[in-house]
Design an enzyme around this catalytic site. Sequence first.
Site: not given
Ligand SMILES: *Cc1c(COP(=O)(O)O)cnc(C)c1O
Length: 497
Positions: A112
């Site tokens: 993120k």
């Molecule tokens: C948010 C997240 C995901 C999923 O990603 P999306 O863009 O919502 O599909 C996968 N792994 C981690 C560690 C995340 O924080």
Amino acid sequence: MNLQYMSTRNPKITATASQAVLKGLADDGGLFVPERIPALPVSLGELKGMTYQETAYAVMKEFLTDYTEEELKACIARAYDSKFDTREIAPIAKVDDTYYLELFHGPTIAFKDMALSILPHLMTTAAKKNGAEGEIVILTATSGDTGKAAMAGFADVEGTRIIVFYPKGGVSRVQELQMVTQKGDNVDVVAIHGNFDDAQSGVKELFGNRELAEKLAAEGYQFSSANSINIGRLVPQVVYYVYAYGRLLENGEIQEGEQVNITVPTGNFGNILAACYAKHMGLPVGKLICASNENKVLFDFFQTGTYDKNREFMLTTSPSMDILISSNLERLIYQICGRDGETDAELMRQLQTEGKYTITEEMRERLSDFAAGYATEEETAETIREIYEKTGYVMDTHTAVAAHVCEQYKKASGDTTKCLVASTASPYKFVKSVLTAIDGDAYSQKAELELLPELERVSGVDMPRAIREILDAQVRHGRECDADRMQETVEEILGIR
Ligand SMILES: *Cc1c(COP(=O)(O)O)cnc(C)c1O
């Protein structure tokens, strides 16, 4: 020429890039999509020598056309700096014959950060450009990763405040410590007495509350959202796929023009959609492989053409993928229905009222770029253990879901195209699940914080700064509230009660 954005549900609702970043969601509840996907402005050969920041500018300027060169470069410079623990920003680890694109070298050690370190700057710049006055107040509900990444991104960014709600007892100890020790004069975090859904619906209600919006405006505040449907989060995610291709070329791992498959551990469908956009820009990508955990709504959708959220919600060891409504899928639906707002709106209405919808045969045929798979809890743990025993590389639970699905795909299809796996979190963030997968007898009874030095020993990778910091940081936040008192809490924090 300015690239216009439009709502997935009505092409008449348009916005410039900066307006779309400021608004987040279109007024009709649709998601903003660019009127077309721009082409890569540089040749594949040129990608070889480019830094992360240079690649970011090349990609983002094509999407965010109403930002000036100076504005965009300033946003990029502020976002991708020494907050990341490597100058490469997103390094690639080659393990066996798979390439892991490590997206966890930012301040909160999960992917993120790749978008949330730049979103605050894109947003404050957008506010200035559009003459929006007053302080931007970001409200977010989190099940762990997003909240901390948003707090770290917005901390001390002038002209912004951020308030994060998380379910008390519903996040890991490491995640909670990360949030309650966050520095910054403009950040607040509140533990609510309820679950993630309570936090999420509470925030939605606050966003929809007109009376509150007027009261805020009178005091010089306006709400905004750092949610993953904001194009200000999607566009920065296209960058690292383009960058990764350049690194693979530079290191002689692939030939110019050679296709690469990409496997993404998926929740809200944002990360894999960014890979899809990179492909449409002209990056030589083969299959986009969507990996789910036991909440396999997306796997079933790709399998059958029916999206059906009416099912039991599973709590797994990859909690950031525990999602039954993948919001960003709407952007793909829009694309495969021939960019027809009415069809898109109708399917989303069915999702709202019946919890499911089915796409047509014609639409299914347009999904041929995608493959999908899922990993059970057992398979996820096995993958972590097997890859560790074979190679010494320790991966987190989310990445392991993708690693499993990637192998499964290769075996089933016989496709020998090289594969890039998006590695979305540091194993330190999910230390307990990771070590328990490696050796349940030795680790399953130990407390999370005790396990951190153990992971250092097992993985041979130094504890990241993000972890060292929380171990002796001062706890700065202790606010709690009942799920039905969120509005009062926000008003108290902003001093307008
Ligand atoms: C948010 C997240 C995901 C999923 O990603 P999306 O863009 O919502 O599909 C996968 N792994 C981690 C560690 C995340 O924080």
